[in-house]
Each structure stands twice: as structure tokens, then as C-alpha cells.
Design an enzyme around this catalytic site. Structure first.
Site: not given
Ligand code: NDP
Ligand code: 2IT
Length: 440
Positions: A82, A103, A106, A118, A157-158, A201, A232, A371
Site C-alpha cells: 500500500k 511506507q 508508517k 510506492k 496519490g502523492d 494527511t 494536498n 486509505s
Molecule cells: P502535491 O503534489 O499536492 O503538492 C506538493 C507541493 O510541494 C506543491 O506545493 C509543490 O510545489 C511542492 N513541491 C513539490 N516538489 C517540490 C520541490 N522539489 N521543491 C519545492 N517544492 C516542491 O503533493 P502532496 O501534498 O500530496 O505531497 C506533499 C508531501 O507529502 C510529499 O512529500 C508526499 O510524499 C507527502 N505525503 C502525501 C500524502 C498524501 O496523502 N497526499 C500522504 C503522506 C505524505 P509546485 O506546485 O511548485 O510543484
Molecule cells: O506517503 C503516503 O503515505 C502517501 N502518499 C499516501 C499513501 C496511501 O496509500 O494513501
């Protein structure tokens, strides 16, 4: 570690994640011979399998584009693989292996039966039309579908993969298999998604900070907060922090950060959500609307004085220098919404200063936890009202906090090393399941 470096050359992010997990575990397993006898650490650092494939698709001009896709199926000792899918030009095997490794621990920490995986692609969705993204997702799923299943591997998603991409991916899965099952999570509300998954998250990361502060008789109310990212995770962290009385001063994207000294309240957040999610625009547009705010191009927000920090963008966005600046400015708590946002030296600085530091595998586990709840609802062919996943999310974050205290707290409860706590608590369940299976 020497063996990990030798077997995985040029994969610095993977080395970093393994080091962070294994450091506290070395001490923990010292007097537990079965873990040594069965080589659990060596086996747990080797993914079950790595699937890599070509993703070929046609752009709007009729040109042929080629990307590389992956799925890392890291460990399914305690449940189906997952974990999310990331679409970003920086994606490579090292990054996906670190994410799949993290993951695994976690997911174990959530207490739900989920293994670790992943995947993703080095595809950049920025500037692409909806139909280009759709064709990319369809081509990606045309290969991925043979490796996943609701009891095998359940992606989500991620970075770069949100509601739109999940819709296109699920549509193609359904077309190829004729099945309608819980093979992806983060689905839309009209086709099997769970309420609260979108928020989970960011909310969870805020709840984790709330738990850490409560353990010291404190709260988020009235505190100044720095958030990085504007995707997100960041958006819903800002929403919850504000609801709980915190004042969010910053958000960022890959071009820089905005500093709003009046705080990013609900109305300003609604503007950012429209800007990022619908218009797919840049944060630099914010100060033209909210005049007191400033955009700092090419910079990260950690230099702004504040009490709490929530890194919610990406890995290694918090350097040792950034951590020292936060500490000098009086920061008392960090809750990691992103995966591995702090460099190892930054973590060491936070721990040495004995502030509240919630590492990503604990602090951002709310997303994958909901999830897991989406998977349960899909298997049971039912849909809970909002209150159920909302309450379960809060309970799961409290339980994770307790598990961290169990392995990372001191007897006098004066200081909790949440890094040690999260790593050991996550490890034990997976390792014990691996022991039960023998040498496989
Ligand atoms: P999104 O794509 O929705 O948002 C990512 C954000 O981070 C955007 O603002 C983006 O800017 C910025 N960003 C991405 N890459 C870079 C970089 N190299 N340098 C600077 N800014 C950057 O992703 P999420 O919000 O889903 O994910 C954010 C983090 O949270 C990641 O580390 C992800 O692995 C983690 N995560 C996500 C989960 C989820 O449920 N979605 C769960 C657990 C962890 P820009 O718009 O310019 O690209
Ligand atoms: O990093 C993470 O925990 C996620 N991107 C969410 C993974 C999931 O299966 O919901």
C-alpha cells in the site's frame, strides 16, 4: 549500512531513509538474537520486487513522449502493498525505494493491515493539458494493472497525483479488468472514495502536533506556524491549524514562499485552493490579491520567526542550517507532513534541542490510515458518514502518538524521542510477522 550502500549504489535518498530507521533499531535488537539469526534487517532493506516499465503516450501535438514508470513492492508481511504514486520529473528508483521503505513502517504504525509500496513516474504534469494527463495515466495503468489488485497492491496519490489523476487511473483499470473494486484509494466520492481521505494527511499531521503539545500541557491555539508546500497535504494542514486557533504565516511551492504577517485564514486558503487546484497557478500570484503579503522567490520559509513548523512539500526541504535558524527563532515543535523533509543533521539538531519533533512516518500517517479505511469500506461494499472516518482518524493519530511514547519516551516523561519511538514501534510488527513466516 556498508552493505546497503554497496548493494544500492547512487541511491542517496534510500541510504538516508535506511539509516534513519536502522540507527535506533540497532540498539533495540542488540539483545534480541532471533532478529539477528533470521537476518531481519538485511531482509527488510531489500524490496520484495521492483517493477520498471516504459510509458509511451501521445501529446496534444501528436508527438510521441516516453517516460519511465515504477512500482516498488517493498514488503507485504502485514498486508497488501500500500502506498502512493508520485508523478514528478525528479522521480527515480532511489526516491521511490526510500518512500516504499518508509511506507512499510508508517503503515505498520497505523495499526491497520497494510504492507509498504510506492510507485510513480518521471512525468511532469505541469503545463500539460487535461487530455495529456489522461493519456499518460491510461498508458501508465495499461502496464501497472497486471501488478496490482485489492488484495495484492493498492496505490493512491502523492506528489503530482491527486483526484484528477486517480480518476483517470481508476477509469483505465476498470476498462482493462471489468472490475469495480478498491484497487486504488483517494477515489472520488461518486465512485468508492472515503470521506476525509482528501483532508486526512494534513489534518492528521496537525492532530499529531496537537498530541505532542498536549503531552506538555500545551496546544496549537494562539501559536504562529510555518507551513511549506501548497498541495494536498499543506492545504489541509493550514485548514486544521487555523481551525485550532493557530496562525499560519507561510506556504510555498517550487518557485518560493509567501509570507503573510496577518495569517492565512480560511478565506485566503480558499483563494489558494482555487489557484492551485483549479487554475493550477503559482503562489507568486498571492500578494497581488492580499497586499500585506510578500513572495520570496527561490527561498524556503524557515527563516520566518514562528513557534511551530509543518514541512509539507518534499524530501530534504529542511537543511541543518534551516533547523538551526528555526531553533534560534524559538521554534518549539515540528510535525512532518511531507515524507523525510528533514535532512539527518536537521533531525539531530531538533533532538539535541529536545523540542517536539514528529517524524514523517508518524506525523503524516493519517493519509494512508484513511486509505486503509477506504479499503475497508470498499471491501464491505458500504460507505460511512463523515463522522466515522473523522473520529477514526483522530483515534489512529492518538494511538500512533501512544506507540511512539511506548518506545521513545523516558520514564519521567520529560522528553520523547519520537524518531526512536516511531521506528521501533513500526519495525516490531513487521519483523515479528517476518519471523513467523520463516525464511521466505
Ligand atoms: P502535491 O503534489 O499536492 O503538492 C506538493 C507541493 O510541494 C506543491 O506545493 C509543490 O510545489 C511542492 N513541491 C513539490 N516538489 C517540490 C520541490 N522539489 N521543491 C519545492 N517544492 C516542491 O503533493 P502532496 O501534498 O500530496 O505531497 C506533499 C508531501 O507529502 C510529499 O512529500 C508526499 O510524499 C507527502 N505525503 C502525501 C500524502 C498524501 O496523502 N497526499 C500522504 C503522506 C505524505 P509546485 O506546485 O511548485 O510543484
Ligand atoms: O506517503 C503516503 O503515505 C502517501 N502518499 C499516501 C499513501 C496511501 O496509500 O494513501
Amino acid at each position: 549500512m556498508a552493505q546497503v550502500r554497496q548493494d544500492n549504489p547512487r541511491q542517496p535518498e534510500f541510504h538516508q531513509a535506511v539509516f534513519e530507521v536502522c540507527k535506533p533499531i540497532f540498539a533495540f535488537i542488540k539483545d534480541k538474537p532471533r532478529y539477528h539469526e533470521y537476518q531481519i534487517l538485511r531482509r527488510i532493506t531489500e524490496p520484495d520486487r521492483i517493477i520498471a516499465f516504459r510509458v509511451c503516450w501521445e501529446n496534444d501535438e501528436g508527438g510521441i513522449e516516453v517516460n519511465r514508470g515504477w512500482r516498488i513492492q517493498n514488503n507485504n508481511a502485514i498486508g497488501p502493498y500500500k502506498g502512493g504514486l508520485r508523478f514528478h520529473p525528479s522521480v527515480n528508483e532511489s526516491i521511490l525505494k526510500f518512500l516504499a521503505f518508509e511506507q512499510t513502517f508508517k503503515n505498520s504504525l497505523t495499526g491497520l493491515p497494510m504492507g509498504g509500496g510506492k510507485g510513480g513516474a518521471n512525468f511532469d504534469p505541469k503545463g500539460r493539458s487535461d487530455h495529456e494527463v489522461m493519456r499518460f495515466c491510461q498508458s501508465f495503468m495499461s502496464e501497472l494493472y497486471r501488478h496490482i489488485g485489492d488484495d495484492i497492491d493498492v496505490p493512491a496519490g502523492d506528489i503530482g497525483v491527486g483526484a484528477r489523476e486517480i480518476g483517470y487511473l481508476y477509469g483505465q483499470w476498470k476498462r482493462l479488468t471489468s472490475l469495480h473494486t478498491g484497487v486504488l484509494t483517494g477515489k472520488g466520492q461518486s465512485y468508492g472514495g472515503s470521506l476525509i481521505r482528501q483532508e486526512a494527511t494534513g489534518y492528521g499531521c496537525t492532530y499529531f502536533m496537537q498530541e505532542m503539545l498536549a503531552s506538555r500541557g500545551d496546544s496549537i491555539d494562539g501559536k504562529t506556524c510555518l507551513v511549506s508546500g501548497s498541495g494536498n497535504v499543506a492545504q489541509f494542514a493550514v485548514e486544521k491549524i487555523t481551525e485550532l486557533g493557530g496562525k499560519v504565516l507561510t506556504m510555498s511551492d517550487s518557485d518560493g514562499f509567501i509570507h503573510d504577517p496577518d495569517g492565512i485564514d480560511a478565506e485566503k486558503l480558499a483563494f489558494i485552493m482555487e489557484l492551485k487546484n483549479v487554475q493550477r497557478g503559482r503562489l507568486s500570484a498571492y500578494p497581488a490579491v492580499f497586499r500585506k503579503a510578500r513572495h520570496h522567490a527561490g527561498k524556503r520559509p524557515w527563516g520566518v520567526p514562528a513557534q511551530l513548523a509543518f514541512p509539507c512539500a518534499t524530501q530534504n526541504e529542511m537543511s541543518h542550517e534551516d533547523a538551526c535558524t528555526l531553533l534560534t527563532n524559538g521554534c518549539i515543535g515540528v510535525s512532518e507532513g511531507a515524507n523525510m523533509p528533514s535532512e539527518l543533521a536537521a533531525i539531530d539538531a531538533f533532538l539535541a534541542a529536545k523540542i517536539l519533533f514528529g517524524p514523517s512516518k508518524a506525523a503524516n500517517a493519517g493519509g494512508v490510515a484513511v486509505s486503509g479505511l477506504e479499503m475497508s469500506q470498499n471491501s464491505a461494499r458500504m460507505r460511512w458518514k463523515e463522522q466515522t472516518p473523522q473520529e477514526l482518524l483522530q483515534q489512529i493519530m492518538r494511538d500512533i502518538h501512544e506507540r511512539c511514547l511506548g518506545h521513545g519516551g523516558t520514564r519521567d516523561r520529560k522528553f520523547t524521542n519520537y524518531v526512536t519511538g516511531a521506528n521501533i514501534a513500526g519495525f516490531v510488527t513487521v519483523a515479528d510477522a517476518m519471523l513467523a513466516y520463516g525464511i521466505v
